[in-house]
Design a protein around this motif. Structure first.
Motif, mmCIF file in Angstrom:
data_model
loop_
_atom_site.group_PDB
_atom_site.id
_atom_site.type_symbol
_atom_site.label_atom_id
_atom_site.label_comp_id
_atom_site.label_asym_id
_atom_site.label_seq_id
_atom_site.Cartn_x
_atom_site.Cartn_y
_atom_site.Cartn_z
ATOM 1 N N TYR A 9 0.733 -1.291 0.046
ATOM 2 C CA TYR A 9 0.185 0.101 0.075
ATOM 3 C C TYR A 9 0.773 1.333 0.206
ATOM 4 C CZ TYR A 9 -3.378 3.318 1.330
ATOM 5 O OH TYR A 9 -4.373 4.422 1.369
ATOM 6 N N ASP B 118 0.649 5.872 -0.696
ATOM 7 C CA ASP B 118 -0.185 6.820 -0.981
ATOM 8 C C ASP B 118 0.338 7.461 -2.289
ATOM 9 O OD1 ASP B 118 -1.884 6.671 1.034
ATOM 10 O OD2 ASP B 118 -0.679 7.441 2.553
ATOM 11 N N ASP C 169 -7.520 -5.408 5.143
ATOM 12 C CA ASP C 169 -7.876 -4.227 5.509
ATOM 13 C C ASP C 169 -8.710 -3.426 4.720
ATOM 14 O OD1 ASP C 169 -7.777 -1.675 6.860
ATOM 15 O OD2 ASP C 169 -5.545 -1.681 7.160
ATOM 16 N N THR C 170 -10.047 -3.238 5.004
ATOM 17 C CA THR C 170 -11.012 -2.382 4.322
ATOM 18 C C THR C 170 -10.727 -0.907 4.219
ATOM 19 O OG1 THR C 170 -12.343 -2.069 6.272
ATOM 20 C CG2 THR C 170 -12.708 -4.028 4.904
ATOM 21 N N LYS C 171 -9.786 -0.573 5.072
ATOM 22 C CA LYS C 171 -9.458 0.856 5.172
ATOM 23 C C LYS C 171 -8.616 1.233 3.997
ATOM 24 C CE LYS C 171 -10.177 1.585 10.322
ATOM 25 N NZ LYS C 171 -9.679 1.782 11.387
ATOM 26 N N LYS C 172 -7.915 0.332 3.756
ATOM 27 C CA LYS C 172 -6.649 0.584 2.341
ATOM 28 C C LYS C 172 -7.302 0.087 1.473
ATOM 29 C CE LYS C 172 -2.518 0.235 5.566
ATOM 30 N NZ LYS C 172 -1.649 -0.935 5.785
ATOM 31 N N GLY C 173 -8.787 -0.222 1.216
ATOM 32 C CA GLY C 173 -9.273 -0.825 -0.041
ATOM 33 C C GLY C 173 -9.150 -2.115 -0.565
ATOM 34 N N ARG D 205 -13.291 -5.511 -1.572
ATOM 35 C CA ARG D 205 -14.500 -4.678 -2.033
ATOM 36 C C ARG D 205 -15.691 -5.960 -2.411
ATOM 37 N NH1 ARG D 205 -10.022 -3.238 -4.704
ATOM 38 N NH2 ARG D 205 -10.418 -4.343 -6.810
ATOM 39 N N ASN E 297 -17.757 -0.737 -0.988
ATOM 40 C CA ASN E 297 -16.240 -0.410 -0.539
ATOM 41 C C ASN E 297 -16.157 -0.618 0.926
ATOM 42 O OD1 ASN E 297 -17.202 1.965 0.146
ATOM 43 N ND2 ASN E 297 -15.976 3.211 -1.274
ATOM 44 N N SER E 298 -17.371 -0.834 1.491
ATOM 45 C CA SER E 298 -17.138 -0.971 3.141
ATOM 46 C C SER E 298 -18.313 -2.046 3.753
ATOM 47 C CB SER E 298 -17.134 0.291 3.792
ATOM 48 O OG SER E 298 -18.598 0.713 3.972
ATOM 49 N N GLU F 5 -2.917 2.691 19.758
ATOM 50 C CA GLU F 5 -2.820 1.900 18.400
ATOM 51 C C GLU F 5 -1.671 1.187 18.215
ATOM 52 O OE1 GLU F 5 -3.196 5.720 16.090
ATOM 53 O OE2 GLU F 5 -5.581 5.935 16.446
#
Length: 476
Positions: free
Chosen positions: A30, A32, A184-188, A191, A216-217, A359
């Motif tokens: 991943y 950015d 990890d759904t937060k990182k796409g 789906r 997507n979530s 975290e």
């Protein structure tokens, strides 16, 4: 409103973990920064050829085995031909004729009720690039192009949004347990396409299927299913069931509704044919067996074991199996001889709360099971109180020092019965009025006496022993 049955099928897409992409040496991670993990193969430059990533094949086979699927004798890929800006080759390398797994099933628990979900197939393919749309321009990020993608297709055997959510969450957990995907759904990385229809409860044929693409979530999956059931139900109740067309819709987060994109015919002609640049090869049965043997105990199996063998509640077991690192930590505590319920309580109440607050991953947590055992063993022996145990726990984390450094004679709990009797006798003599009041019915004074003992011992007296001695003397 009529009484109908919802029929739901899911197409779950999940990116695999691997060092490189499925058909190129570009990094699979991943990032950015757009277009930073890209190779000429991902961009479909002329003269480039795909090379299969063996680790991706291994993880795909593991997923197939976990889902109790049948594996093919030969591994090969197909071309799915269509044009879209996010598909640089003009086709996608996928599996149509010989998926890595077919005809599987997996059991999930939905509110304590077993539900068997049938799996039609699971196949390995390459992901597309990512389109970013703006008011007057669309930009393409090719980082995702060629990322290994597992597509899992269920039979239309799911009957509610809750069942769909439970299945998706459980499969993500399974993928993480087996190191197939970070899921990890937060990182796409996950789906879902959702197929929804409704039918009368006594009907034998399914209603008209509507597909909702690219949800997507998981929260959106739930909302999309519930909205689509409501929409189709209202049309049917109003005698307008013919208006439920076989079509593709999308979910709009702002309005919480599904919106028509296009009509959908029974079969789109993608002109599938065998991918000529990847040789067909036989899957070694001994390799498949070695993969099967490497599959760890899965979440549901662990949950059953925790309840049956260790006496945990279903609630506690569900929390512990949520992540593999939680379950592994708990089981290591058991191997060190800790009481299962105590270990579960410390993990859930203290450790998970701490790691969530800061975290942290559990592997980054300072108090490993052997270090935690330094606290628990002294607590079990009565050397320290539960209050002191929590203080030592926090102090150890604050200063990154082993708990044994804070367990001394000076802060040891008083568990000598003779010493406690002597202290309690002294307190009862000096509180004669309160003793008489207690014996005359003011039993709420019991906590007063406990407090006096704790005050006298500066909180070091063993609370259960104090209560036992006090009860014996006050009711004598």
């Amino acid at each position: 409103m009529g009484k109908y049955k919802a029929v739901i099928g899911l197409e779950m897409h999940c990116e695999l973990t691997s060092n490189s992409k499925v058909f190129s040496s570009a990094e699979n991670s991943y990032c950015d920064t757009p277009n930073s993990n890209v190779s000429p193969i991902d961009m479909a430059f002329p003269g480039t050829l795909p090379i299969v990533n063996k680790e991706c094949i291994k993880k795909s086979l593991m997923a197939s085995l976990v889902l109790n699927c049948t594996q093919p004798e030969f591994m090969y890929f197909d071309r799915k031909n269509y044009y879209y800006p996010d598909l640089p080759k003009g086709y996608q390398i996928t599996q149509m004729h010989a998926p890595v797994g077919v005809n599987g099933k997996i059991t999930i628990d939905v509110n304590g009720v077993e539900k068997e979900v049938e799996i039609l197939d699971i196949h390995l393919e390459e992901d597309t690039a990512n389109l970013n749309h703006f008011d007057d321009i669309s930009l393409i990020d090719y980082n995702r192009a060629g990322v290994p993608l597992l597509e899992l297709v269920t039979a239309p055997c799911i009957n509610s949004a809750e069942e769909a959510l439970t299945f998706l969450e459980y499969m993500c957990r399974v993928y993480r347990y087996c190191d197939i995907s970070d899921a990890d759904t937060k990182k796409g990385q996950v789906r879902c396409d959702v197929n929804v229809s409704i039918m009368n409860e006594d009907d034998t044929e399914f209603g008209t299927k509507v597909e909702i693409k690219g949800v997507n979530s998981f929260s959106n999956v739930v909302d999309a299913i519930n909205y689509e059931i409501k929409r189709q139900t209202e049309l049917k109740d109003a005698g307008r069931y013919h208006e439920v067309e076989q079509e593709t819709r999308r979910f709009d987060e702002e309005t919480g509704t599904t919106i028509r994109m296009r009509s959908k015919v029974d079969a789109i002609d993608y002109k599938y044919f065998v991918e000529p640049n990847i040789p067909k090869y036989r899957i070694d049965s001994s390799w498949v067996e070695s993969i099967r043997e490497s599959i760890p105990m899965l979440p549901r199996e662990r949950k059953i074991m925790y309840i049956k063998n260790f006496g945990l509640s279903e609630y506690d077991a569900n929390i512990i199996i949520k992540e593999k690192e939680y379950a592994d930590y708990f089981e290591e505590c058991i191997k060190l001889g800790m009481n299962a319920k105590n270990a579960a309580n410390w993990l859930i109440v203290q450790i998970i709360a701490y790691t969530n607050k800061f975290e942290l991953k559990l592997k980054e947590f300072y108090l490993t099971p052997p270090l935690l055992n330094q606290i628990i063993s002294e607590l079990d022996k009565g050397t320290i109180s539960s209050k002191q145990a929590k203080e030592i726990f926090n102090k150890s984390l604050e200063e990154n020092k082993e708990p044994k450094n804070y367990i001394t004679k000076d802060n040891a709990q008083i568990s000598d019965k003779n010493i406690l009797i002597e202290i309690i006798d002294k307190i009862l003599i000096t509180n004669e009025t309160q003793v008489n009041d207690y014996k005359n019915g003011r039993t709420n004074l019991f906590d007063y006496f406990v407090g006096q003992v704790m005050k006298e011992t500066k909180g070091k007296a063993n609370p259960p022993m104090v209560k036992e001695i006090l009860k014996s003397k006050l009711e004598d």
